[in-house]
Structure formats: C-alpha cells, structure tokens
Design an enzyme around this catalytic site. Structure first.
Site, PDB file in Angstrom:
ATOM      1  CE  LYS A 193       0.724   0.906   4.519  1.00 35.05           C
ATOM      2  NZ  LYS A 193       1.157   2.162   5.177  1.00 35.05           N
ATOM      3  CB  THR A 250      -1.289   4.792   3.434  1.00 36.37           C
ATOM      4  OG1 THR A 250      -1.385   3.899   4.538  1.00 36.37           O
ATOM      5  CG2 THR A 250       0.163   5.175   3.253  1.00 36.37           C
TER       6      THR A 250
END
Length: 347
Positions: A193, A250
């Site tokens: 990610k 994120t």
C-alpha cells in the site's frame, strides 16, 4: 493483563504502540540506540523528534540496553525499519525467551532478499517458533493513535493463541484489534500500500483531482491483490484492514510520509532531496523496488508499480507516467487472479 512489555524501536509508530500498551497497564520498556532520545523520554516523558509535544505515560521507560529491554518481557513489539530488521533481530537473539509473544509492526520487504519481515525474524531467531510470530497492521497513523483517536487494526499469526495474546495486550476502548490467520496477506498488503500512497501523492501534486485518486486506489488494490494472492495470501485479506483499510488511510492523509514524498516528487524535487527532507524512513521507495522484482518473479502484471519505479529510479516524469498508464491497451476489469488460498489456524 499487566506485566512487562518491550517495544523496539522508539520511532513514531513504536512510541504510539508503547502508549497503547501503557494505557492497558503494561510496564513498557522502549528501546533505542539514541542515548539523547532515551534520556528525553525518561526525564521529560516526550519524544519530540517524532511526536512533537505529546506527553508520554510514566509507565514507559526507555533504554539503550537490549538485555534490559527484553529481560522478563512477556511481549516484544518490533517496529524497526525494514532495512534494520535483521540487525535488530540479531541483537534480540541472546535475550528473547521462547515463551515471549513476538509481534512485528513493520510494513516492507528486505531489499536484497525480498523476504517478508516475519521471515527475516525467523531467519535470525532460529530458537523461536516461527509459527508464533505475530504481524500487526492496518490503518493506524501514529499521530492519531497517540491521541487515542478511534483506531482499528489486525494481528495475524499462524498460531491462533499467539494472535489472541497479542490482541489481549493491545485492545482497549480506542484501539480495537481483530485477529487473522493470514500472515502472508497481512504483510504483503501492509507493504504494497505504501507504493500506491506514493502514487497518490504524485497525482495530488500534479493537481489531478479526486477522480484520478479514486482510480489509483482501486486499480492499486487490484495490483496488491494479484501479487499478494500469487505469494500465498488469502484474497479476502486485501478487502480488510490490512488491505483496503490501510490503503485508504495512507493515500488520503496528511500524516502519510509516503504520500508527502510523492507530492514533493511531483513538484519537481529530486528523490534524494525528498528523503533527506522527510527525516524519517519512507518505506514505499524500497518497496517499489521490491515489488518491481517480485512482480517478475511471480509473473504478475503491476503497471502502477512499474510506472512508479520508472519515476523514482529512471528519471521519468510523473506526468509521463500517468499518460502511459492512461494510454494502455484495452482490458477487462475483472482480471483473472490467483486461486484463492484456504488459510486455517494451526491446530
């Protein structure tokens, strides 16, 4: 469940985990190589470099001695950068009890070997039962955890009892913890990610708006799932906290150092300058290199990761990378993925 618990090392995320443990009445020993940082934590109950003026619990005590940190600890949380994990594990080996719960919360791969962090720990701690290693992941910015903002994470282990013991150490009214048997999927999702977060920073830096970011997250998740399942992860894990949950937080938050790095690169700043300016590890950079190699090793198509690799390491402009992604040949959204893995708890 009071008792001694150790956290290695005293960065932002390690300090936040230490605070959660202290809130749960554990006596926390926070290990750092930096003598000045240790003195500050012990004397002022602050870790200014990483968490500004947040006051830390008096239950948290810092030390530069690995032996002092680990002796008698019923739980050890390793939050070292991926590049330092092997060295930290080597230092742990003489002092780590076989009965201690061992948890790592590092999101990345080892650059040279492409190994996951649990595998690196198993390499360097041969006396420890590798099936009992626990992985902590999920959407959890340290800056919010330290302020007790509601946060939900996942702990994964092949050994159900080990995962549940880690869960018991951490869970409270502001820090909810789920268990999962899929160590591979949780580790891969947490690492990959960061690549997509770099890409999100690039698109924001270029001023491309919400449509572009939504597309990036969606197609990025498809790439994470393809590689993750090829490596042995359960596809359902990537729809959970260690997958889409961590990806969203994120890619959309000002707290994300990977997003900030991508944003600065899109503004024309050289990668080396960006990394120096950040002052903290940007795991997505090394992870992009790892994903580039792993995608070829497992014969998985990852066009977003490939374009980010070209931007970071071969001088391609972010705008040109986006143009090439948008100009790819026609394809079907529901691409074939690796066969689902049936993951079960030991026993």
């Amino acid at each position: 469940m009071p008792g001694k618990v150790s956290v290695l090392v005293a960065g932002s995320w390690g300090t936040a985990i230490a605070s959660v443990l202290a809130e749960n009445d554990s006596d926390v020993w926070l290990w750092s190589r930096n003598e000045r940082q240790v003195a500050e934590i012990n004397a002022e109950h602050r870790n200014h470099r990483f968490l500004d003026d947040v006051e830390l619990s008096p239950r948290i005590r810092a030390t530069t001695s690995m032996e002092e940190a680990l002796r008698g600890a019923k739980g050890v949380f390793v939050v070292a950068p991926s590049s330092a994990m092997r060295e930290v594990a080597k230092q742990m080996r003489p002092y780590l009890s076989k009965e201690t719960i061992l948890v790592h919360a590092t999101k990345g791969f080892e650059a040279d070997t492409l190994k996951r962090m649990s595998t690196v720990l198993a390499d360097e701690l041969p006396e420890y039962d590798a099936s009992r290693i626990v992985v902590l992941s999920g959407p959890s910015h340290a800056e919010e955890v330290i302020k007790q903002c509601p946060t939900t994470v996942v702990v994964a282990s092949e050994h159900a009892e080990a995962a549940e013991e880690a869960q018991d150490l951490l869970i409270n009214s502001s820090f909810r913890v789920y268990t999962n048997p899929d160590v591979v999927g949780v580790e891969v999702g947490g690492a990959l990610k960061n690549i997509i977060a770099l890409g999100a920073g690039l698109t924001d830096g270029l001023g491309y708006g919400d449509n572009a970011k939504a597309a990036l997250l969606t197609r990025g998740l498809a790439e994470i799932s393809r590689l993750g399942t090829a490596m042995g992860g359960n596809p359902l894990t990537f729809a959970g906290l260690a997958g889409i949950g961590d990806l969203v937080v994120t890619c959309t938050s000002k707290h994300s150092r990977n997003w900030r790095a991508g944003y600065l690169i899109a503004q024309g700043h050289p990668l080396d300058d960006v990394l120096k300016q950040m002052g903290m590890v940007v795991e997505g950079v090394k992870t992009t290199q790892a994903a580039y190699k792993l995608s070829r090793q497992y014969d998985v198509t990852m066009p977003i990761a490939d374009e980010l690799y070209e931007v970071l390491f071969n001088g391609k402009t972010a705008a040109a990378a986006v143009e090439d992604l948008m100009g790819r040949g026609r394809t079907h959204e529901l691409e074939e993925v690796a066969k689902p893995v049936q993951t079960k708890w030991f026993g």
